[in-house]
Write a protein that holds these residues in place. Sequence first.
Motif, PDB file in Angstrom:
ATOM      1  N   GLN A 157       8.613  -4.316  16.839  1.00  0.00           N
ATOM      2  CA  GLN A 157       8.645  -2.925  16.376  1.00  0.00           C
ATOM      3  C   GLN A 157       8.004  -2.798  15.005  1.00  0.00           C
ATOM      4  O   GLN A 157       7.266  -1.840  14.736  1.00  0.00           O
ATOM      5  N   GLN A 158       8.264  -3.748  14.106  1.00  0.00           N
ATOM      6  CA  GLN A 158       7.665  -3.679  12.777  1.00  0.00           C
ATOM      7  C   GLN A 158       6.146  -3.777  12.857  1.00  0.00           C
ATOM      8  O   GLN A 158       5.424  -3.079  12.141  1.00  0.00           O
ATOM      9  N   GLN A 159       5.655  -4.638  13.768  1.00  0.00           N
ATOM     10  CA  GLN A 159       4.213  -4.754  13.926  1.00  0.00           C
ATOM     11  C   GLN A 159       3.626  -3.459  14.460  1.00  0.00           C
ATOM     12  O   GLN A 159       2.577  -2.994  14.012  1.00  0.00           O
ATOM     13  N   GLN A 160       4.322  -2.841  15.433  1.00  0.00           N
ATOM     14  CA  GLN A 160       3.830  -1.579  15.996  1.00  0.00           C
ATOM     15  C   GLN A 160       3.808  -0.495  14.933  1.00  0.00           C
ATOM     16  O   GLN A 160       2.913   0.351  14.888  1.00  0.00           O
ATOM     17  N   GLN A 161       4.823  -0.475  14.063  1.00  0.00           N
ATOM     18  CA  GLN A 161       4.899   0.558  13.032  1.00  0.00           C
ATOM     19  C   GLN A 161       4.134   0.162  11.773  1.00  0.00           C
ATOM     20  O   GLN A 161       4.083   0.928  10.813  1.00  0.00           O
ATOM     21  N   GLN A 162       3.559  -1.024  11.760  1.00  0.00           N
ATOM     22  CA  GLN A 162       2.819  -1.529  10.605  1.00  0.00           C
ATOM     23  C   GLN A 162       3.680  -1.499   9.347  1.00  0.00           C
ATOM     24  O   GLN A 162       3.253  -1.102   8.265  1.00  0.00           O
ATOM     25  N   GLN A 163       4.941  -1.907   9.500  1.00  0.00           N
ATOM     26  CA  GLN A 163       5.858  -1.952   8.382  1.00  0.00           C
ATOM     27  C   GLN A 163       5.916  -3.357   7.816  1.00  0.00           C
ATOM     28  O   GLN A 163       5.721  -4.330   8.536  1.00  0.00           O
ATOM     29  N   PRO A 164       6.230  -3.470   6.505  1.00  0.00           N
ATOM     30  CA  PRO A 164       6.404  -4.791   5.910  1.00  0.00           C
ATOM     31  C   PRO A 164       7.612  -5.499   6.524  1.00  0.00           C
ATOM     32  O   PRO A 164       8.414  -4.889   7.215  1.00  0.00           O
ATOM     33  N   ALA A 165       7.727  -6.776   6.236  1.00  0.00           N
ATOM     34  CA  ALA A 165       8.894  -7.528   6.688  1.00  0.00           C
ATOM     35  C   ALA A 165      10.151  -6.928   6.083  1.00  0.00           C
ATOM     36  O   ALA A 165      10.099  -6.227   5.067  1.00  0.00           O
ATOM     37  N   PRO A 166      11.314  -7.178   6.691  1.00  0.00           N
ATOM     38  CA  PRO A 166      12.563  -6.608   6.163  1.00  0.00           C
ATOM     39  C   PRO A 166      12.840  -7.071   4.745  1.00  0.00           C
ATOM     40  O   PRO A 166      12.350  -8.099   4.287  1.00  0.00           O
ATOM     41  N   LEU A 167      13.668  -6.288   4.052  1.00  0.00           N
ATOM     42  CA  LEU A 167      14.026  -6.600   2.677  1.00  0.00           C
ATOM     43  C   LEU A 167      15.156  -7.617   2.627  1.00  0.00           C
ATOM     44  O   LEU A 167      16.055  -7.613   3.467  1.00  0.00           O
ATOM     45  N   GLY A 189       7.725  -1.213  -8.371  1.00  0.00           N
ATOM     46  CA  GLY A 189       6.304  -1.163  -8.660  1.00  0.00           C
ATOM     47  C   GLY A 189       5.510  -0.604  -7.500  1.00  0.00           C
ATOM     48  O   GLY A 189       6.049  -0.351  -6.405  1.00  0.00           O
ATOM     49  N   LYS A 190       4.231  -0.433  -7.724  1.00  0.00           N
ATOM     50  CA  LYS A 190       3.349   0.146  -6.715  1.00  0.00           C
ATOM     51  C   LYS A 190       3.375  -0.700  -5.439  1.00  0.00           C
ATOM     52  O   LYS A 190       3.310  -1.928  -5.478  1.00  0.00           O
ATOM     53  N   GLY A 191       3.475   0.008  -4.316  1.00  0.00           N
ATOM     54  CA  GLY A 191       3.453  -0.662  -3.036  1.00  0.00           C
ATOM     55  C   GLY A 191       4.819  -1.042  -2.499  1.00  0.00           C
ATOM     56  O   GLY A 191       4.944  -1.421  -1.332  1.00  0.00           O
ATOM     57  N   HIS A 192       5.852  -0.943  -3.329  1.00  0.00           N
ATOM     58  CA  HIS A 192       7.183  -1.269  -2.804  1.00  0.00           C
ATOM     59  C   HIS A 192       7.548  -0.258  -1.723  1.00  0.00           C
ATOM     60  O   HIS A 192       7.444   0.955  -1.919  1.00  0.00           O
ATOM     61  N   PHE A 193       7.997  -0.769  -0.602  1.00  0.00           N
ATOM     62  CA  PHE A 193       8.260   0.094   0.557  1.00  0.00           C
ATOM     63  C   PHE A 193       9.641  -0.215   1.112  1.00  0.00           C
ATOM     64  O   PHE A 193      10.008  -1.376   1.297  1.00  0.00           O
ATOM     65  N   THR A 194      10.409   0.836   1.345  1.00  0.00           N
ATOM     66  CA  THR A 194      11.716   0.714   1.987  1.00  0.00           C
ATOM     67  C   THR A 194      11.632   1.398   3.339  1.00  0.00           C
ATOM     68  O   THR A 194      11.354   2.592   3.417  1.00  0.00           O
ATOM     69  N   GLY A 195      11.871   0.632   4.396  1.00  0.00           N
ATOM     70  CA  GLY A 195      11.660   1.135   5.747  1.00  0.00           C
ATOM     71  C   GLY A 195      12.687   2.157   6.189  1.00  0.00           C
ATOM     72  O   GLY A 195      13.643   2.492   5.478  1.00  0.00           O
ATOM     73  N   TRP A 196      12.502   2.642   7.407  1.00  0.00           N
ATOM     74  CA  TRP A 196      13.341   3.715   7.945  1.00  0.00           C
ATOM     75  C   TRP A 196      14.805   3.264   8.032  1.00  0.00           C
ATOM     76  O   TRP A 196      15.122   2.190   8.514  1.00  0.00           O
ATOM     77  N   HIS A 197      15.697   4.152   7.584  1.00  0.00           N
ATOM     78  CA  HIS A 197      17.133   3.889   7.637  1.00  0.00           C
ATOM     79  C   HIS A 197      17.861   5.196   7.379  1.00  0.00           C
ATOM     80  O   HIS A 197      17.257   6.213   7.028  1.00  0.00           O
ATOM     81  N   THR A 198      19.160   5.180   7.567  1.00  0.00           N
ATOM     82  CA  THR A 198      20.005   6.329   7.211  1.00  0.00           C
ATOM     83  C   THR A 198      21.042   5.883   6.193  1.00  0.00           C
ATOM     84  O   THR A 198      21.314   4.696   6.034  1.00  0.00           O
ATOM     85  N   ASP A 199      21.628   6.848   5.492  1.00  0.00           N
ATOM     86  CA  ASP A 199      22.720   6.595   4.548  1.00  0.00           C
ATOM     87  C   ASP A 199      23.991   7.256   5.067  1.00  0.00           C
ATOM     88  O   ASP A 199      23.937   8.149   5.906  1.00  0.00           O
ATOM     89  N   PHE A 200      25.131   6.868   4.500  1.00  0.00           N
ATOM     90  CA  PHE A 200      26.358   7.604   4.803  1.00  0.00           C
ATOM     91  C   PHE A 200      26.772   8.498   3.636  1.00  0.00           C
ATOM     92  O   PHE A 200      27.752   9.212   3.722  1.00  0.00           O
ATOM     93  N   GLN A 201      26.031   8.466   2.530  1.00  0.00           N
ATOM     94  CA  GLN A 201      26.337   9.322   1.383  1.00  0.00           C
ATOM     95  C   GLN A 201      25.407  10.540   1.362  1.00  0.00           C
ATOM     96  O   GLN A 201      24.315  10.518   1.936  1.00  0.00           O
TER      97      GLN A 201
END
Length: 590
Positions: free
Chosen positions: A165-175, A239-251
């Motif tokens: 899924q990450q490859q399909q979405q072209q997302q970075p590796a998990p944090l 810094g530039k390029g830092h990416f946080t992938g799709w998620h939800t919060d409870f707050q």
Amino acid sequence: MAPKRRMPRSPSAPGPAKKKARSSTGTTSVTANRSQSSSNKSSPGKTPTPKKLPSAPALRTFSASESSFLDPQLVQVSPRELLRRMLAPLSVEEFLQSCWGTTAVAVHGPVKRMRPLVRGFLHDLDLEALLAETPSERVHAWVRTPATPGAEHASSHGQQQQQQQQQQQQQPAPLDSVGVDADAALGLSRAGAALYFRAPEELENLLVPGLCDALGAGFAGRYPGDGKPRGEIETFIAGKGHFTGWHTDFQHNFTFQLRGSKRWKFKEGPVKNNVRALTPHYRNRSNFEQQMKMHLISDPVSPDFQPPATFFEDAEEVTLHPGSVLYHPAGIWHCVESLTEDTVAINVSLTMASWADFLGDGLRQLFFASPPLRAPALGLGALSSRSEARAVVEERLREVRRLVNSLTAEDLLPPALLDPDPPRRVDLGSSRLGAALPVRPEVSFRFSSLAVLVELPDDARESESEEEEEECPKLSTARRRYVYALHANFGNEDLASWLRVKLVAPLALAPAIAWLSERHLRCRSKSAAARGTHFTAGDLLAGFCGAKQGALSTTQKASFAVKHWPRVARLLRVLCHCGYLQLLPSSSGR
């Protein structure tokens, strides 16, 4: 393991670390970067496909109609005014009616409006000074760990699906999140890691309760027991390029962009009023089962822990710049990308109590008061059949239904709990609480199902006497008064009370309180059907006078009662306001 009270705040926890640094555009009105579906035309001989109605926007953006300073100290005068400045031109009323809990709202304004925050509380965004003042025991650093060569062979099927899924979405590796001290955090930041830590407590103590008050949270914005505000403020450095992938919060979150720019994307969430977050962007899966079991019981639109890439193709986006304020609700899908170097944002995260929290504590307290329900659940395995075991459970359920049906809104909501600033200490000799209550000798009262009155021991009274002397200088020493703690609704695991009021009583009132306590115990000890037994103000006056009169003539007794009636009436009004007693709607009959 399920949380007891406060939600965990580590970025690897199910929700708390979901707030990233943010980004902003200067657009006005509603923004919607959605793909447009082709028009639905029916072909001859075919049933036309129903046209899908557009969903409500996940994002609305505005340009601030004024450049008023966002000064946190405003909450000490008018919390609502600070919220108004944060949202203008969107009114607070429209925000609460149309956006709260469903729609992200970005309001772009000049960077100068953040000056009171930056200069007064955040050390002009000096990282070393911020780290020195953070109340966080450990600073969380976000790093990306590349997948280990050959890991695809060792990973589980679920991990393989995640990587695909990450490859399909072209997302970075998990944090990955690591907890470090301030010195190490400085070094990691210089090496390109993003940092997450709490903002200074002085700012937190202003903004968290202030915004809860401005939103009308009342008691739901405070933890039972210590009354501390339900929320905190996180600082995000990236810094530039830092990416946080799709998620939800409870707050529910209010983000203030202070330096640099970040791009946010939003998509409607899968659950209304979610209890836990969904965090597929983290490598650590320690909270996966906890998150998913709550997700699956919450009537989700989709059961997916991580939706497919196609789901996010029509996501709406906004870029935050210095001066922007963003509200993003609990449960909404979002991802964040840092567009410039050295981005800084703070996020006020609020975790107001739910009805399940509040009502559940009240019900559990009633269960604790029931001998059959507080008994250990033993012996079922020794019964000869499953039907016998079920019969035992059904008997307990009948007791549960009886108790649930006996609980009233008055039991749960004493007037003091709804006060803007609930009382914590009350002088029973002079208080005006409940002054408007029509108390007459013939008026009837009942005891609340959820309140108790605890007389504090002598050593507790004496140890607190100096503090009480400062707040109530007209009172003399602790030896000449009694101190009680009134508790209401404390059925949670910590037995923490949603309302606790310290009552300071002059010596003259002690007999009246003793009469009430003895009457309350008698009511509790009777059969379930008789627990609603009530009394009149005249009964209390008679009991009070009987304990104090001794051998007096009839005339002297009447004079004594008249003299002490105002004192008894004041006691009843205070105890009704604080929820120990309830005025019955009709004073006819006993």
